[in-house]
Write a protein that holds these residues in place. Structure first.
Motif, short mmCIF file in Angstrom:
data_model
loop_
_atom_site.label_atom_id
_atom_site.label_comp_id
_atom_site.label_asym_id
_atom_site.label_seq_id
_atom_site.Cartn_x
_atom_site.Cartn_y
_atom_site.Cartn_z
N TYR A 68 65.34 10.75 21.00
CA TYR A 68 64.02 9.97 21.27
C TYR A 68 63.03 8.60 20.56
O TYR A 68 62.97 7.77 19.67
CB TYR A 68 63.01 10.77 21.91
N TRP A 69 63.49 9.97 18.97
CA TRP A 69 62.17 8.92 17.90
C TRP A 69 63.43 7.84 17.85
O TRP A 69 62.45 6.99 17.53
CB TRP A 69 62.59 9.76 16.56
N GLY A 70 64.40 7.93 17.75
CA GLY A 70 65.52 6.89 16.88
C GLY A 70 64.72 5.94 17.93
O GLY A 70 65.07 4.57 17.58
N ALA A 71 65.28 5.74 19.37
CA ALA A 71 64.96 4.74 20.24
C ALA A 71 63.79 4.33 20.23
O ALA A 71 63.21 2.89 20.54
CB ALA A 71 65.12 5.24 21.66
N LEU A 72 62.50 5.15 19.64
CA LEU A 72 61.32 4.01 19.55
C LEU A 72 61.27 3.53 18.11
O LEU A 72 61.12 2.51 18.44
CB LEU A 72 60.34 5.78 19.27
N PHE A 73 62.03 3.68 17.22
CA PHE A 73 61.85 3.17 16.30
C PHE A 73 62.89 1.89 16.34
O PHE A 73 62.57 1.15 16.03
CB PHE A 73 62.93 4.00 14.68
N VAL A 119 53.77 6.49 11.95
CA VAL A 119 51.43 6.57 11.18
C VAL A 119 51.32 7.56 12.74
O VAL A 119 50.63 7.83 13.43
CB VAL A 119 50.79 5.73 10.76
N GLY A 120 51.27 5.93 14.03
CA GLY A 120 51.38 6.31 15.76
C GLY A 120 52.02 8.03 15.72
O GLY A 120 51.27 8.58 16.30
N ALA A 121 53.19 8.48 15.28
CA ALA A 121 53.87 9.13 15.83
C ALA A 121 52.93 10.17 15.09
O ALA A 121 53.09 11.46 15.58
CB ALA A 121 55.76 9.03 16.07
N PHE A 122 52.71 10.57 14.13
CA PHE A 122 52.59 11.10 12.99
C PHE A 122 51.18 12.21 13.69
O PHE A 122 50.39 13.38 13.40
CB PHE A 122 52.40 11.29 12.11
N HIS A 309 54.17 4.54 19.95
CA HIS A 309 54.84 5.47 19.57
C HIS A 309 53.50 6.74 19.57
O HIS A 309 54.09 7.95 19.90
CB HIS A 309 55.13 5.47 17.73
N ALA A 310 52.22 6.91 19.34
CA ALA A 310 52.01 7.48 19.78
C ALA A 310 51.91 7.83 21.13
O ALA A 310 51.46 9.47 21.65
CB ALA A 310 50.21 7.35 19.29
N ALA A 311 51.92 6.88 22.03
CA ALA A 311 52.12 7.28 23.36
C ALA A 311 52.82 7.75 23.69
O ALA A 311 53.47 9.28 24.46
CB ALA A 311 51.77 5.85 24.25
N GLY A 312 54.08 7.69 23.39
CA GLY A 312 55.67 8.14 23.39
C GLY A 312 55.77 9.65 23.12
O GLY A 312 56.01 10.52 23.66
N TYR A 364 57.67 16.87 13.48
CA TYR A 364 56.81 16.36 11.79
C TYR A 364 58.55 15.72 10.84
O TYR A 364 58.62 14.77 9.82
CB TYR A 364 56.45 17.23 11.52
N LEU A 365 59.64 16.60 10.92
CA LEU A 365 60.44 16.27 10.04
C LEU A 365 61.01 15.03 10.72
O LEU A 365 61.90 14.33 10.26
CB LEU A 365 61.64 17.03 9.94
N GLY A 366 61.98 15.40 12.26
CA GLY A 366 62.17 13.68 12.69
C GLY A 366 61.79 12.73 13.19
O GLY A 366 62.24 11.31 12.31
N ASN A 367 60.20 12.57 12.32
CA ASN A 367 59.32 11.00 12.34
C ASN A 367 59.53 10.69 10.92
O ASN A 367 60.16 9.97 10.70
CB ASN A 367 58.02 11.89 12.15
#
Length: 509
Positions: A68-73, A119-122, A309-312, A364-367
């Motif tokens: 999921y994080w990779g797809a967001l990026f 930043v948004g995901a964090f 990213h914050a929303a996801g 955290y780590l995946g981000n």
């Protein structure tokens, strides 16, 4: 604090060698999924979900969440380099990201997008860590009226904050609503505007439409320009990355505001797509350089990527605490949890502490790992710009066709993709904005369903949209933004009249 101690235990779980390996594999697969138009994080996770059934639940959820994080990026990569959104929420990134690539600033745009995404995901992960119970309780109050109010606010903000003619924005949005109404009525089950075609029962899929509107129309425009690719000479090195990082702190308020918008839209749940559009509209309206948005402003990349990213990320909060998925991807993850014998909800934090805090630690780590991976891969993706566009256009066309076919495994979707490509080309030539059309197409069904459910609850009374302080305040903000162009026009007319009157008086004297 108890949360910090539990989080440290979660990091101990994540740092196990097999989990770290699965994290890297998930990030790499996610970036690939994000780059491919039409596949999407939810589809990618759904396809790979059966592979995780033999894994421990913690390892499985770490791998799937990192996809999921990779797809967001990854969704930002094709948006910036080729003006083709890899993910629905990356549409707003194309508005300024692609012009930056055409100006030879692909590295700056990609670095800003990836860093803003981080930043948004964090910020969203920190929110999940510390205020999950409060936020979950607030989101529980949302019913159909509140959900419609949020959607109404999204549409109204796009009209009210549009720099172009409001009538063109409204017209494009109405076309999107019309297209969204095609197919089966989700409330009554009746068919609408199918004209006897069985293929039209499914309606127009958003990803098929957006691939055509942006990807195919861009290829047509490039053919008209002689197959010239303006971003061809982009130069990437570490100095560019450090330069962009040095300039980002001055946009701290933009990033914070976009993160708050994204968290709000992710929890409610409106989703990452409207969050990116709303954040972009707010940034353009509040910027001193709003008139230059759409021409290659880095703020136009920071705002939608941070919000998306914050929303996801925040969409996972109601899934964990309430068992209510806040996005399609969260819905797939919810199905995985149930298959693994876990029941999402408040008791999950009590009975499965290792699982919950291992997942939060992996966020955290995946981000961090995702940011490093995509930044290291930037030169490889930027090298695509040096390939002659006559070759790239053919490859993009094939990838778009595969992406459109993958959505529903239907050849008819490829035809629809080409039709939407021609429509997008015509709209671009007539200077009609594509963003309002796309927004209405993706949210039209959900908005209509929430509106009709609200009327069923209230027995046809519109007072349901002003029945409590929450829905009333959201609707009031929506009407204020909707009427903003009219108010601005009246104020300008009054000022022009006063200026004209003041200019006449001296001449008469």
């Amino acid at each position: 604090m108890e949360e910090l101690g539990l989080l440290m235990q979660g990091f101990a779980v994540v740092m196990e060698p097999q989990n770290l390996l699965l994290m890297l594999v998930g990030i790499a697969l996610g970036v690939l999924i994000g780059v491919l138009p039409g596949l999407g994080g939810a589809n990618g996770i759904a396809i790979l979900l059966p592979l995780t059934f033999a894994m421990p639940p913690v390892s499985a959820i770490i791998m799937l969440s990192c996809i999921y994080w990779g797809a967001l990026f990854g969704g930002a990569i094709t948006s910036i380099l080729f003006n083709i959104p890899g993910e629905p929420w990356s549409v707003a990134t194309t508005f300024d990201g692609y012009p930056m690539a055409q100006q030879g600033k692909a590295a700056e745009a990609l670095t800003a997008a990836f860093t803003s995404s981080f930043v948004g995901a964090f910020i969203a992960i920190v929110m999940i860590t510390f205020i999950a119970p409060v936020i979950a309780g607030f989101a529980l109050r949302f019913g159909p009226p509140e959900f419609f109010a949020v959607m109404f606010l999204s549409f109204a903000s796009f009209i009210g904050m549009s720099k172009g003619p409001a009538l063109k924005t409204l017209s494009a949005m109405m076309l999107g609503f019309l297209l969204a109404a095609v197919g089966m009525d989700t409330v009554t089950g009746q068919l609408r505007m199918t004209f006897g075609s069985t293929e039209m029962i499914r309606g127009f899929d958003f990803l098929v439409a957006v691939i055509g509107l942006f990807g195919i129309s861009e290829i047509l425009c490039s053919i008209e320009d002689g197959l010239r690719f303006k971003g061809e000479r982009a130069k990437i090195d570490a100095r560019v990355v450090l330069k962009v990082w040095a300039s980002l702190p001055k946009h701290w308020w933009l990033a914070l505001r976009s993160s708050l918008i994204g968290c709000w839209m992710g929890i409610t749940p409106a989703g990452a797509t409207p969050a990116s559009f709303m954040s972009y509209g707010v940034a353009r309206r509040m910027s001193k350089h709003g008139a230059s948005f759409g021409k290659g402003r880095i703020e136009g990349v920071i705002a939608p990527e941070t919000a998306a990213h914050a929303a996801g990320t925040s969409a996972l909060l109601p899934m964990l605490t309430l068992g209510v998925p806040g996005s399609p991807t969260a819905a797939v993850l919810l199905g995985g949890l149930i298959m693994w014998g876990l029941q999402p909800g408040p008791m999950l934090f009590v009975e499965q502490k290792d699982f919950v805090w291992g997942l939060i630690a992996s966020m955290y780590l995946g981000n961090v790992v995702g940011l490093i991976v995509v930044l290291v891969a930037v030169p490889w993706f930027a090298a695509i710009l040096r390939v002659p566009f006559s070759i790239i256009a053919a490859i993009i066309l094939v990838v778009c066709a595969i992406g459109a076919f993958t959505v529903s495994n239907a050849e008819f979707d490829i035809t629809l993709m080409l039709i939407f490509g021609v429509v997008g080309y015509v709209l671009k030539k007539l200077d009609y904005p594509l963003a309002p059309l796309v927004l209405a197409l993706v949210l039209g069904d959900r908005t209509e369903e929430a509106f009709r459910q609200s009327l069923l609850i209230s027995q046809g009374s519109l007072r349901v949209f002003f029945s409590n302080w929450l829905v009333s305040s959201i609707m009031a903000m929506g009407f204020a933004l909707l009427l903003w162009p009219v108010v601005s026009w009246v104020v300008e007319r009054i000022n022009a009249h006063r200026s004209g009157t003041g200019a006449v008086v001296p001449r008469e004297a």
